[in-house]
Design an enzyme around this catalytic site. Structure first.
Site, PDB file in Angstrom:
ATOM      1  N   ARG A 274      -4.674  10.558   5.134  1.00 29.73           N
ATOM      2  CA  ARG A 274      -3.626  11.564   5.193  1.00 29.73           C
ATOM      3  C   ARG A 274      -2.684  11.520   3.987  1.00 29.73           C
ATOM      4  NH1 ARG A 274      -1.716  14.153   9.228  1.00 29.73           N
ATOM      5  NH2 ARG A 274       0.292  13.871   8.254  1.00 29.73           N
TER       6      ARG A 274
ATOM      7  N   ASP B  86       5.703   0.712  11.819  1.00 28.17           N
ATOM      8  CA  ASP B  86       4.490   0.032  11.375  1.00 28.17           C
ATOM      9  C   ASP B  86       4.434  -1.441  11.811  1.00 28.17           C
ATOM     10  OD1 ASP B  86       3.645   2.361  10.243  1.00 28.17           O
ATOM     11  OD2 ASP B  86       3.942   1.752   8.159  1.00 28.17           O
TER      12      ASP B  86
ATOM     13  N   CYS C 263      -3.989  12.680  13.559  1.00 21.55           N
ATOM     14  CA  CYS C 263      -4.657  11.387  13.501  1.00 21.55           C
ATOM     15  C   CYS C 263      -4.368  10.643  14.792  1.00 21.55           C
ATOM     16  CB  CYS C 263      -4.228  10.586  12.281  1.00 21.55           C
ATOM     17  SG  CYS C 263      -2.577   9.954  12.410  1.00 21.55           S
TER      18      CYS C 263
ATOM     19  N   ARG D 212      -8.391  -0.539   5.459  1.00 19.77           N
ATOM     20  CA  ARG D 212      -7.581   0.489   4.786  1.00 19.77           C
ATOM     21  C   ARG D 212      -6.280  -0.099   4.252  1.00 19.77           C
ATOM     22  NH1 ARG D 212      -5.776   4.695   8.497  1.00 19.77           N
ATOM     23  NH2 ARG D 212      -4.454   4.938   6.702  1.00 19.77           N
TER      24      ARG D 212
ATOM     25  N   LYS E 147       0.834  -1.211   0.000  1.00 21.05           N
ATOM     26  CA  LYS E 147       0.000   0.000   0.000  1.00 21.05           C
ATOM     27  C   LYS E 147       0.868   1.261   0.000  1.00 21.05           C
ATOM     28  CE  LYS E 147      -1.642   1.525   4.096  1.00 21.05           C
ATOM     29  NZ  LYS E 147      -1.252   2.934   4.326  1.00 21.05           N
ATOM     30  N   ASN E 148       1.871   1.277   0.872  1.00 25.77           N
ATOM     31  CA  ASN E 148       2.670   2.499   1.011  1.00 25.77           C
ATOM     32  C   ASN E 148       3.593   2.762  -0.179  1.00 25.77           C
ATOM     33  OD1 ASN E 148       1.413   2.952   3.397  1.00 25.77           O
ATOM     34  ND2 ASN E 148       3.205   2.612   4.707  1.00 25.77           N
TER      35      ASN E 148
ATOM     36  N   LEU F 214       9.111   7.253  16.594  1.00 27.73           N
ATOM     37  CA  LEU F 214       8.669   8.054  15.443  1.00 27.73           C
ATOM     38  C   LEU F 214       7.372   8.819  15.688  1.00 27.73           C
ATOM     39  CD1 LEU F 214      10.893   6.393  14.026  1.00 27.73           C
ATOM     40  CD2 LEU F 214       9.522   6.588  11.985  1.00 27.73           C
TER      41      LEU F 214
ATOM     42  N   ARG G  84       1.280  14.540  13.514  1.00 26.59           N
ATOM     43  CA  ARG G  84       1.694  14.350  12.114  1.00 26.59           C
ATOM     44  C   ARG G  84       1.648  15.625  11.270  1.00 26.59           C
ATOM     45  NH1 ARG G  84      -0.365   8.549  10.077  1.00 26.59           N
ATOM     46  NH2 ARG G  84       1.485   8.655   8.803  1.00 26.59           N
ATOM     47  N   PRO G  85       2.501  16.595  11.583  1.00 21.02           N
ATOM     48  CA  PRO G  85       2.529  17.824  10.788  1.00 21.02           C
ATOM     49  C   PRO G  85       3.076  17.587   9.379  1.00 21.02           C
ATOM     50  CG  PRO G  85       4.340  17.784  12.363  1.00 21.02           C
ATOM     51  CD  PRO G  85       3.534  16.547  12.621  1.00 21.02           C
ATOM     52  N   ILE G  86       2.891  18.578   8.497  1.00 23.97           N
ATOM     53  CA  ILE G  86       3.445  18.472   7.132  1.00 23.97           C
ATOM     54  C   ILE G  86       4.352  19.671   6.845  1.00 23.97           C
ATOM     55  CG2 ILE G  86       1.682  17.027   6.026  1.00 23.97           C
ATOM     56  CD1 ILE G  86       0.628  19.899   5.048  1.00 23.97           C
TER      57      ILE G  86
END
Ligand code: UD1
Length: 421
Positions: A92, A308, A116, A400, A22-23, A330, A121-123
């Site tokens: 996201r 993960d 979330c 998901r 998926k990623n 993380l 989780r900033p961007i």
């Protein structure tokens, strides 16, 4: 709402195929926006996050054709460059359209993703990097509006923190920029390498792929063409999750279509816990431990131990002989599974970002709630090992990211059914 009912305490057996990652698929789909024509993708996992991103592309004007193990995305008629809140708030990773839209069209609006369950989780690092490449960015009404009417220019980007999504956005934006971009402290995940290879297949020259310092020679505003089919790499987290299923249920199972190098840290840690492996090309068989040994884990960026996989290892560690320590470096809030695992009889204590997993004899089935994607898979693992029945609610989190979870578990002989409330 659907829930999963799992009858635990049963040995698993058999063999399953691991799906595409998926990623890796998400940035690849986003990168098709750099192309004016058609791109053909193979081995996409059939999971909700992928469907969500494809839907977003369709809202922008893409035509998506679905065949057997092949998805064709035609981006010749993109009519909008606005990624709306309704989609971005669901996933996201929609932020990954920012780099390619800005790179190709010189203007776009993307809804701010927000926080979330696993943390803030900033961007900020994505935006800072794009600004360094000449973008003018404004945040208004919950949207990021980015503009670079003359196109982006190459720049030297130093990431203060390693960011997978940030690296991917810059790679895509830089491939259509004027001049050379250098990324320092780039992420090195296999998903990054897949994206670089895709961009290079369209003629973009790069140096340092797979390292933390990547140079990208931009096309100078020329749209890319992906003429070769792109096949998504195997999902290392899905593979790791099923290896943990073998470990926690003391079962011998085989996974096919894996990339061994990508799951090496998972194999090593399960080895420390007493499991053994047989590896043949792209398949791996796990031989369970006689009794599980405790393990210490600190999450890190690739090639370190993946965040993960943290929740899944915590589930396995509950049944080890001694106390395991698991440190999350993380994400600040990635321990939502702790209280749910404790409902199943685990004895886990949290102090800051470290979980002490004390050994228990057995887990017992109970009603639990999924909170995020990987936390949910930890509950599935614990349920497979627990005595009695576990009902896991809010399994849309699992949908998901896990392709055909119940089907694959049933093929491994697990007693799993999806039920409606
Ligand atoms: C990706 C993965 C996710 C994985 C994570 C870390 C996808 C779709 N998702 O998420 O499954 O858990 O990598 O391996 O590939 N950060 C900032 N500012 C930024 C960007 C990130 O502070 O602008 C921080 C994050 O809050 C986090 C850390 O950097 O603490 C790493 O995040 P990042 O690598 O960007 O994760 P994602 O790309 O969102």
């Amino acid at each position: 709402m659907d829930y999963l009912e799992i009858e635990g305490g049963k040995r698993l057996q058999g063999s399953i195929k691991i799906s595409g990652a998926k990623n890796a698929a998400l940035p690849v789909i986003a990168a098709t926006l750099l192309c004016k024509g058609k791109t053909r993708l193979k081995n996409l996992p059939d999971v909700v996050d992928i469907r969500t991103l494809l839907k977003l592309l369709e809202m922008l004007g893409a035509k998506v054709g679905r065949g057997e193990d092949l998805v064709e995305i035609d981006n010749s008629d993109i009519v909008s460059t606005r990624a709306v809140y309704e989609i971005v708030s669901k996933m996201r990773a929609s932020i990954l359209v920012l780099g390619p839209l800005l790179g190709r069209f010189g203007v776009c609006e993307v809804s701010l993703p927000g926080g979330c369950a696993i943390g803030q989780r900033p961007i900020d690092l994505h935006l800072k990097a794009l600004e360094a490449m000449g973008a003018h960015i404004e945040i208004k009404g919950g949207y990021i509006r980015a503009e670079a009417p003359e196109g982006l220019h190459g720049s030297r980007i130093i990431f203060d923190k390693i960011t997978v999504g940030g690296t991917e956005n810059v790679l895509m934006a830089a491939s259509m920029a004027h001049g050379t971009t250098e990324i320092i402290n780039a992420a090195r995940e296999p998903e990054i390498i897949q994206l670089c290879e895709m961009l290079m297949s369209a003629g973009i020259e790069m140096e340092g792929v797979g390292s933390s310092r990547i140079k990208i020679h931009g096309s100078g505003g020329r749209a890319l063409e992906f003429t070769k089919d792109i096949s998504i790499i195997p999902d290392r987290i899905e593979a790791g999750t099923y290896l943990c299923a073998g470990a926690i249920t003391y079962s011998q199972i085989t996974l096919e279509r894996v990339n061994i190098e990508h799951i090496q840290t998972t194999i090593d840690k399960l080895g420390v816990m007493g499991c053994d492996f047989e590896i043949k090309d792209d398949s791996i068989t796990i031989f369970p431990a006689d009794s599980l040994t405790e393990v210490n884990i600190v999450t890190a960026e690739y090639p370190g131990f993946p965040t993960d996989m943290q929740a899944q290892f915590m589930a396995v560690a509950t049944l080890a002989q001694g106390e395991s320590l698991i440190e999350e470096r993380l994400f600040e809030n990635r321990f939502m599974h702790v209280s749910e695992l404790n409902r199943l009889g685990a004895d886990i204590w949290l102090k800051g970002n470290v979980a002490a997993v004390k050994p228990v004899e057995k887990l017992y089935g109970a009603d639990v709630m999924a909170t995020d994607l990987r936390a949910s898979s930890a509950l599935v693992l614990a349920a497979l090992a627990a005595e009695g029945t576990t009902r896991i609610r809010r399994i849309y989190h699992l949908d998901r990211g896990y392709d055909d979870l119940e089907g694959k578990l049933r093929r491994l002989n697990a007693r799993v059914v999806r039920k409606k409330e």
